[in-house]
Enzyme design. Structure first.
Site, mmCIF file in Angstrom:
data_model
loop_
_atom_site.group_PDB
_atom_site.id
_atom_site.type_symbol
_atom_site.label_atom_id
_atom_site.label_comp_id
_atom_site.label_asym_id
_atom_site.label_seq_id
_atom_site.Cartn_x
_atom_site.Cartn_y
_atom_site.Cartn_z
ATOM 1 N N ARG A 104 0.846 -1.198 0.000
ATOM 2 C CA ARG A 104 0.000 0.000 0.000
ATOM 3 C C ARG A 104 0.876 1.241 0.000
ATOM 4 N NH1 ARG A 104 -5.454 0.810 1.854
ATOM 5 N NH2 ARG A 104 -5.474 -1.366 2.415
ATOM 6 N N THR A 108 -0.839 7.610 -1.289
ATOM 7 C CA THR A 108 -2.139 7.475 -1.967
ATOM 8 C C THR A 108 -3.026 6.417 -1.311
ATOM 9 O OG1 THR A 108 -1.351 5.747 -3.443
ATOM 10 C CG2 THR A 108 -1.038 8.017 -4.178
ATOM 11 N N ASP A 200 -5.438 -10.132 11.678
ATOM 12 C CA ASP A 200 -4.549 -10.052 10.512
ATOM 13 C C ASP A 200 -4.216 -11.471 10.046
ATOM 14 O OD1 ASP A 200 -2.181 -7.889 9.301
ATOM 15 O OD2 ASP A 200 -1.961 -10.053 9.019
ATOM 16 N N ASP A 203 -0.391 -12.337 9.731
ATOM 17 C CA ASP A 203 0.265 -12.507 11.028
ATOM 18 C C ASP A 203 -0.168 -13.811 11.694
ATOM 19 O OD1 ASP A 203 1.746 -10.240 10.861
ATOM 20 O OD2 ASP A 203 0.406 -8.998 12.070
HETATM 21 N N1 URA Z 1 -6.514 -8.067 6.118
HETATM 22 C C1 URA Z 1 -6.504 -8.904 7.190
HETATM 23 O O1 URA Z 1 -5.606 -9.724 7.333
HETATM 24 N N2 URA Z 1 -7.494 -8.791 8.082
HETATM 25 C C2 URA Z 1 -8.516 -7.924 7.959
HETATM 26 O O2 URA Z 1 -9.417 -7.906 8.810
HETATM 27 C C3 URA Z 1 -8.507 -7.060 6.831
HETATM 28 C C4 URA Z 1 -7.489 -7.154 5.926
#
Ligand code: URA
Length: 209
Positions: A104, A108, A200, A203
């Site tokens: 990302r 922007t 996530d 992770d």
């Molecule tokens: N990416 C993720 O790993 N978890 C989310 O909740 C949103 C994007």
């Protein structure tokens, strides 16, 4: 407009509950994502074309069906998408695997491609783009742009959990790409996480923070 399929198979829903749980550690999370990816691959391949062939059983010769041999490609969006690849390959072992990496842009906030490696015969393959989470839709849209730019014409998108916002944007951007989901969640929060979601995905898959 593309179609959205939510897989409500009891096994998928059961495993997804444990994937969501904060109590689930990395090893179990990884195994469960792998299993759900296999179950989703079973559903997503329902429309694979078949051809009739002749087979000799111990009793007689009969007509029976085999896969028509359409070439498949699986494309995980790095890095969390990798967690779904082996589960799909269990059912489609001959599929080729491409990779698309996006980051990302801090200014922007748009996804920018940093890595693309695809099978050589992109035009001839049916692709499944995979990412466990369809949140804002930005990465999925960009990954599919990237595939199309290189000649892909047949693409499906598969994820574990989607936010309604992401599904809508993906459908608008790619009305030819059907979307396959294990659960359609409530919303995105202010940090871009899906609610209730699973946190996530990268992770949790790789044990990072
Ligand atoms: N990416 C993720 O790993 N978890 C989310 O909740 C949103 C994007």
């Amino acid at each position: 407009m593309s179609k959205v399929f939510v897989f409500d198979h009891p096994l998928i829903q059961h495993k997804l509950t444990y994937i969501r749980s904060v109590e689930t550690g990395t090893k179990e999370f990884r195994e469960l994502v792998d299993e759900v990816a296999t179950l989703m691959a079973f559903e997503i391949t329902r429309d694979m074309p078949l051809v009739e062939t002749e087979v000799e059983t111990p009793v007689t010769v009969t007509k029976s069906k085999v896969l028509a041999g359409k070439k498949m490609g699986i494309v995980p969006i790095l890095r969390a998408g990798i967690g779904m690849v082996d589960g799909i390959l269990k059912l489609i072992p001959a599929a080729k695997v491409g990779h698309i990496g996006l980051y990302r842009d801090p200014q922007t906030l748009q996804p920018v491609e940093y890595y693309v490696k695809l099978p050589a015969d992109v035009e001839e393959r049916d692709f499944i783009v995979v990412d466990p989470m369809l949140a804002t839709g930005g990465s999925a849209i960009e990954a599919i742009n990237s595939l199309k730019k290189r000649g892909a014409t047949s693409i499906k998108f598969m994820c574990l959990i989607a936010a309604p916002e992401g599904v809508e944007l993906l459908q608008q951007a790619h009305p030819d790409v059907d979307v396959y989901i294990a659960a359609l969640d409530e919303k995105l929060n202010d940090h871009g996480y899906i609610v209730p979601g699973l946190g996530d995905a990268g992770d949790r898959l790789f044990g990072t923070k």
